[in-house]
Motif scaffolding. Structure first.
Motif, PDB file in Angstrom:
ATOM      1  N   MET A 109       2.080  -6.592  -6.711  1.00  0.00           N
ATOM      2  CA  MET A 109       0.661  -6.909  -6.818  1.00  0.00           C
ATOM      3  C   MET A 109      -0.079  -6.507  -5.538  1.00  0.00           C
ATOM      4  SD  MET A 109      -1.113 -10.668  -7.227  1.00  0.00           S
ATOM      5  CE  MET A 109      -0.494 -11.154  -5.585  1.00  0.00           C
ATOM      6  N   LYS A 110       0.498  -6.832  -4.365  1.00  0.00           N
ATOM      7  CA  LYS A 110      -0.144  -6.497  -3.099  1.00  0.00           C
ATOM      8  C   LYS A 110      -0.290  -4.990  -2.935  1.00  0.00           C
ATOM      9  CE  LYS A 110       1.299 -10.575  -0.456  1.00  0.00           C
ATOM     10  NZ  LYS A 110       2.116 -11.071   0.681  1.00  0.00           N
ATOM     11  N   LEU A 111       0.762  -4.262  -3.335  1.00  0.00           N
ATOM     12  CA  LEU A 111       0.710  -2.805  -3.227  1.00  0.00           C
ATOM     13  C   LEU A 111      -0.357  -2.232  -4.146  1.00  0.00           C
ATOM     14  CD1 LEU A 111       2.028  -0.288  -1.973  1.00  0.00           C
ATOM     15  CD2 LEU A 111       3.632  -0.278  -3.900  1.00  0.00           C
ATOM     16  N   ALA A 112      -0.461  -2.779  -5.349  1.00  0.00           N
ATOM     17  CA  ALA A 112      -1.468  -2.301  -6.305  1.00  0.00           C
ATOM     18  C   ALA A 112      -2.873  -2.618  -5.813  1.00  0.00           C
ATOM     19  CB  ALA A 112      -1.228  -2.930  -7.671  1.00  0.00           C
ATOM     20  N   LEU A 113      -3.069  -3.809  -5.251  1.00  0.00           N
ATOM     21  CA  LEU A 113      -4.386  -4.179  -4.709  1.00  0.00           C
ATOM     22  C   LEU A 113      -4.760  -3.287  -3.531  1.00  0.00           C
ATOM     23  CD1 LEU A 113      -4.083  -8.080  -4.854  1.00  0.00           C
ATOM     24  CD2 LEU A 113      -5.724  -6.683  -6.133  1.00  0.00           C
ATOM     25  N   GLN A 114      -3.777  -2.987  -2.698  1.00  0.00           N
ATOM     26  CA  GLN A 114      -4.030  -2.117  -1.546  1.00  0.00           C
ATOM     27  C   GLN A 114      -4.442  -0.719  -1.998  1.00  0.00           C
ATOM     28  OE1 GLN A 114      -0.783  -0.298   1.124  1.00  0.00           O
ATOM     29  NE2 GLN A 114      -1.416  -2.104   2.270  1.00  0.00           N
ATOM     30  N   ALA A 136      -5.771   0.081  -4.896  1.00  0.00           N
ATOM     31  CA  ALA A 136      -7.077   0.013  -5.551  1.00  0.00           C
ATOM     32  C   ALA A 136      -8.212  -0.010  -4.528  1.00  0.00           C
ATOM     33  CB  ALA A 136      -7.133  -1.214  -6.449  1.00  0.00           C
ATOM     34  N   SER A 137      -8.017  -0.733  -3.427  1.00  0.00           N
ATOM     35  CA  SER A 137      -9.064  -0.818  -2.397  1.00  0.00           C
ATOM     36  C   SER A 137      -9.236   0.504  -1.663  1.00  0.00           C
ATOM     37  CB  SER A 137      -8.731  -1.932  -1.403  1.00  0.00           C
ATOM     38  OG  SER A 137      -7.571  -1.610  -0.650  1.00  0.00           O
ATOM     39  N   GLN A 138      -8.169   1.289  -1.608  1.00  0.00           N
ATOM     40  CA  GLN A 138      -8.232   2.577  -0.894  1.00  0.00           C
ATOM     41  C   GLN A 138      -8.839   3.676  -1.757  1.00  0.00           C
ATOM     42  OE1 GLN A 138      -4.119   3.120   0.175  1.00  0.00           O
ATOM     43  NE2 GLN A 138      -4.270   1.864   2.040  1.00  0.00           N
ATOM     44  N   THR A 139      -8.463   3.722  -3.035  1.00  0.00           N
ATOM     45  CA  THR A 139      -8.903   4.830  -3.889  1.00  0.00           C
ATOM     46  C   THR A 139     -10.209   4.546  -4.619  1.00  0.00           C
ATOM     47  OG1 THR A 139      -7.702   4.038  -5.846  1.00  0.00           O
ATOM     48  CG2 THR A 139      -6.481   5.432  -4.279  1.00  0.00           C
ATOM     49  N   ARG A 140     -10.447   3.250  -4.903  1.00  0.00           N
ATOM     50  CA  ARG A 140     -11.629   2.838  -5.666  1.00  0.00           C
ATOM     51  C   ARG A 140     -11.624   3.387  -7.096  1.00  0.00           C
ATOM     52  NH1 ARG A 140     -13.915  -1.285  -2.725  1.00  0.00           N
ATOM     53  NH2 ARG A 140     -13.976  -0.707  -0.514  1.00  0.00           N
ATOM     54  N   HIS A 188      11.713  -2.389   0.298  1.00  0.00           N
ATOM     55  CA  HIS A 188      11.048  -1.096   0.083  1.00  0.00           C
ATOM     56  C   HIS A 188       9.561  -1.298  -0.171  1.00  0.00           C
ATOM     57  CE1 HIS A 188      10.479   3.042  -1.130  1.00  0.00           C
ATOM     58  NE2 HIS A 188       9.996   2.662  -2.291  1.00  0.00           N
ATOM     59  N   LEU A 189       9.217  -2.300  -0.999  1.00  0.00           N
ATOM     60  CA  LEU A 189       7.807  -2.588  -1.297  1.00  0.00           C
ATOM     61  C   LEU A 189       7.059  -3.034  -0.038  1.00  0.00           C
ATOM     62  CD1 LEU A 189       8.232  -4.460  -4.702  1.00  0.00           C
ATOM     63  CD2 LEU A 189       7.132  -2.237  -4.371  1.00  0.00           C
ATOM     64  N   GLN A 190       7.718  -3.819   0.792  1.00  0.00           N
ATOM     65  CA  GLN A 190       7.103  -4.264   2.044  1.00  0.00           C
ATOM     66  C   GLN A 190       6.788  -3.079   2.959  1.00  0.00           C
ATOM     67  OE1 GLN A 190      10.125  -7.043   3.325  1.00  0.00           O
ATOM     68  NE2 GLN A 190       8.942  -8.822   2.638  1.00  0.00           N
ATOM     69  N   GLN A 191       7.719  -2.131   3.006  1.00  0.00           N
ATOM     70  CA  GLN A 191       7.495  -0.929   3.841  1.00  0.00           C
ATOM     71  C   GLN A 191       6.326  -0.112   3.298  1.00  0.00           C
ATOM     72  OE1 GLN A 191      11.208   1.173   3.905  1.00  0.00           O
ATOM     73  NE2 GLN A 191      12.281  -0.417   5.094  1.00  0.00           N
ATOM     74  N   GLN A 192       6.197  -0.025   1.972  1.00  0.00           N
ATOM     75  CA  GLN A 192       5.104   0.724   1.372  1.00  0.00           C
ATOM     76  C   GLN A 192       3.747   0.090   1.666  1.00  0.00           C
ATOM     77  OE1 GLN A 192       6.822   0.924  -2.787  1.00  0.00           O
ATOM     78  NE2 GLN A 192       6.030   3.025  -2.639  1.00  0.00           N
ATOM     79  N   CYS A 193       3.758  -1.235   1.843  1.00  0.00           N
ATOM     80  CA  CYS A 193       2.493  -1.949   2.101  1.00  0.00           C
ATOM     81  C   CYS A 193       2.088  -1.880   3.577  1.00  0.00           C
ATOM     82  CB  CYS A 193       2.615  -3.417   1.672  1.00  0.00           C
ATOM     83  SG  CYS A 193       2.474  -3.665  -0.101  1.00  0.00           S
ATOM     84  N   GLN A 194       2.984  -1.411   4.437  1.00  0.00           N
ATOM     85  CA  GLN A 194       2.651  -1.322   5.863  1.00  0.00           C
ATOM     86  C   GLN A 194       1.591  -0.238   6.066  1.00  0.00           C
ATOM     87  OE1 GLN A 194       3.726  -3.329   8.291  1.00  0.00           O
ATOM     88  NE2 GLN A 194       4.909  -4.455   6.726  1.00  0.00           N
ATOM     89  N   PRO A 195       0.603  -0.512   6.923  1.00  0.00           N
ATOM     90  CA  PRO A 195      -0.423   0.517   7.193  1.00  0.00           C
ATOM     91  C   PRO A 195       0.207   1.759   7.808  1.00  0.00           C
ATOM     92  CG  PRO A 195      -0.626  -1.333   8.712  1.00  0.00           C
ATOM     93  CD  PRO A 195       0.390  -1.737   7.708  1.00  0.00           C
TER      94      PRO A 195
END
Length: 251
Positions: free
Chosen positions: A67-72, A74-78, A243-250
């Motif tokens: 969910m966090k990755l998807a929200l991130q 969505a906020s980046q691509t709009r 892996h998901l945590q690493q993907q969410c890192q800026p």
């Protein structure tokens, strides 16, 4: 000299009697198959219940990071598609939390051997007497039978012997157990009934074979492999979370 012809009414009566005999022989066979299918499905449901009990924490974490990755994203691509995917993961996260909590809060009743046998016997009895196929000429009663079977299957999955006893009493109070006779069904109706039963018998056996082939069923039957199985799944799920945590890192 020609032999006297047999009255057509007697021929029809004999054919109806033969079909009824075959139907009555099929009824208990199908009831046993229904019970076997329900038993297989119960074991599979038990597997997923144990899965949620053993790995519910990681299941929630996995869904949360998705969910966090998807929200991130969505906020980046709009993009609308990414926003919709993010909402989907939010719903999945909420649903996962709810299902895991319900699993922890509501454990099925554990029955001893005697109670388990009574439960199975009553289930077979109810299925044989109330199955919708018995009411092919009565749409209203068929609908009632479908509703009854849904309730019966639900309490059977919960191993609720008291509720199953109550439903069997209800069945007899409704007088659905009256045995059909040659005077109440015409030959065409009996033939249709018989064909439906044969079709149901074949479908049930195919469904049972499919359930028994499932990995979850095989694991529950073997039992001894469960702990090792869940340990492997825990390791894999933890790797996925990392892996998901690493993907969410800026970046």
């Amino acid at each position: 000299m020609n032999a006297p012809s047999i009255p057509s009414s007697l021929v029809v009566h004999s054919a109806k009697a033969d079909l009824l005999a075959q139907i009555r022989a099929l009824d208990p066979q199908i009831a046993r198959l229904e019970e076997e299918k329900a038993g297989c499905q119960y074991l599979i449901d038990q597997y997923y219940r144990l899965f949620r009990l053993q790995l519910g924490d990681l299941l929630r974490q996995t869904t949360e990071w998705q969910m966090k990755l998807a929200l991130q994203r969505a906020s980046q691509t709009r993009r609308r598609s990414d926003s919709e995917e993010a909402r989907t993961w939010q719903e999945r996260f909420a649903q996962t939390n709810r299902v895991v909590q319900e699993t922890i809060a509501h454990q099925p009743t554990q029955l001893d051997e005697t109670a388990e046998e009574e439960l199975r016997r009553l289930y077979r009895q109810a299925v044989m007497l109330a199955h919708p196929d018995r009411h092919i000429n009565d749409p209203d009663r068929m609908a009632q039978a479908n509703e009854y079977m849904a309730r019966l299957n639900d309490v059977y999955k919960q191993r609720d012997l008291i509720a199953v006893r109550r439903l069997v009493r209800e069945l007899h109070e409704r007088h659905w157990h009256t045995d059909p006779s040659v005077t109440t069904h015409d030959l065409a109706t009996l033939q249709q009934w018989y064909e439906r039963l044969i079709d149901r018998q074949e479908k049930l056996q195919a469904e049972i074979d499919g359930l028994k082939a499932a990995e979850s069923y095989q694991l529950m039957v073997k039992q001894g492999d469960l702990l090792a199985h869940f340990s492997i799944l825990r390791e894999r799920m933890q790797q996925q979370i990392n892996h998901l945590q690493q993907q969410c890192q800026p970046s």
